[in-house]
Design an enzyme around this catalytic site. Structure first.
Site, PDB file in Angstrom:
ATOM      1  CG  HIS A 250      -0.313   0.045   2.543  1.00 22.78           C
ATOM      2  ND1 HIS A 250      -0.022  -1.096   3.239  1.00 22.78           N
ATOM      3  CD2 HIS A 250       0.096   1.069   3.325  1.00 22.78           C
ATOM      4  CE1 HIS A 250       0.542  -0.785   4.396  1.00 22.78           C
ATOM      5  NE2 HIS A 250       0.633   0.531   4.475  1.00 22.78           N
TER       6      HIS A 250
ATOM      7  CD  GLU B 259       3.497  -0.481   7.202  1.00 22.75           C
ATOM      8  OE1 GLU B 259       2.891   0.232   6.378  1.00 22.75           O
ATOM      9  OE2 GLU B 259       2.948  -1.005   8.191  1.00 22.75           O
TER      10      GLU B 259
ATOM     11  CG  HIS C  73       3.921   4.501   5.368  1.00 18.16           C
ATOM     12  ND1 HIS C  73       3.051   5.064   6.269  1.00 18.16           N
ATOM     13  CD2 HIS C  73       3.430   3.246   5.128  1.00 18.16           C
ATOM     14  CE1 HIS C  73       2.095   4.198   6.567  1.00 18.16           C
ATOM     15  NE2 HIS C  73       2.287   3.101   5.884  1.00 18.16           N
TER      16      HIS C  73
HETATM   17 CO    CO Z   1       1.214   1.329   6.276  1.00 20.29          CO
END
Ligand code: CO
Length: 134
Positions: free
Chosen positions: A7, A130, A79
């Site tokens: 994502h 991440e 992020h």
């Molecule tokens: Co995230």
């Protein structure tokens, strides 16, 4: 080592407005808002054919994204999340290569209830990364 883009997270000042932009203007499928108190965020998931966009709004007094929103009052990309098969092996390889892991370096349970780590943006082209074990 890194696999699919899981994502992209975007911090927004108004979750309803942001969800409407993705649903009505961009024609995407968006979820209902979901409070994740243990992560200090309310999130709306935008489902795309090949990945997801997570719209994030601070929740509570100690949200980890409050300061980011103060610095970026109209919202901004926060992020990107890449999938890895083995988060411990990935971390050890990154540390061996001189990359910095945020926090205590141990994986935490992320927003999808899977182990995640965050990598220092200064080591990765100014982008907070991440890693999520899938
Ligand atoms: Co995230």
């Amino acid at each position: 080592m890194i696999g699919k883009l899981n994502h992209v997270a975007i911090v927004v000042p108004d979750l309803e407005k942001a969800a409407a932009i993705y649903r009505d203007t961009l024609g995407a499928t968006v979820s209902a808002p979901l409070d994740l108190p243990e992560h200090g965020v309310t999130t709306v998931f935008v489902e795309l054919p090949n990945t997801k966009i997570e719209l994030l709004l601070p929740l509570g007094d100690n949200s980890p994204i409050t300061r980011f929103l103060v610095k970026n009052p109209s919202g901004s990309m926060h992020h990107v999340c890449y999938e890895v098969d083995d988060i411990i092996a990935a971390r050890d390889m990154l540390v061996a290569n001189g990359a910095r892991i945020l926090g205590d370096g141990e994986p935490k349970n992320g927003a999808h209830n899977k182990p995640v780590l965050f990598l220092h943006p200064k080591d990765f082209c100014g982008t907070l990364i991440e890693l999520e074990q899938v």
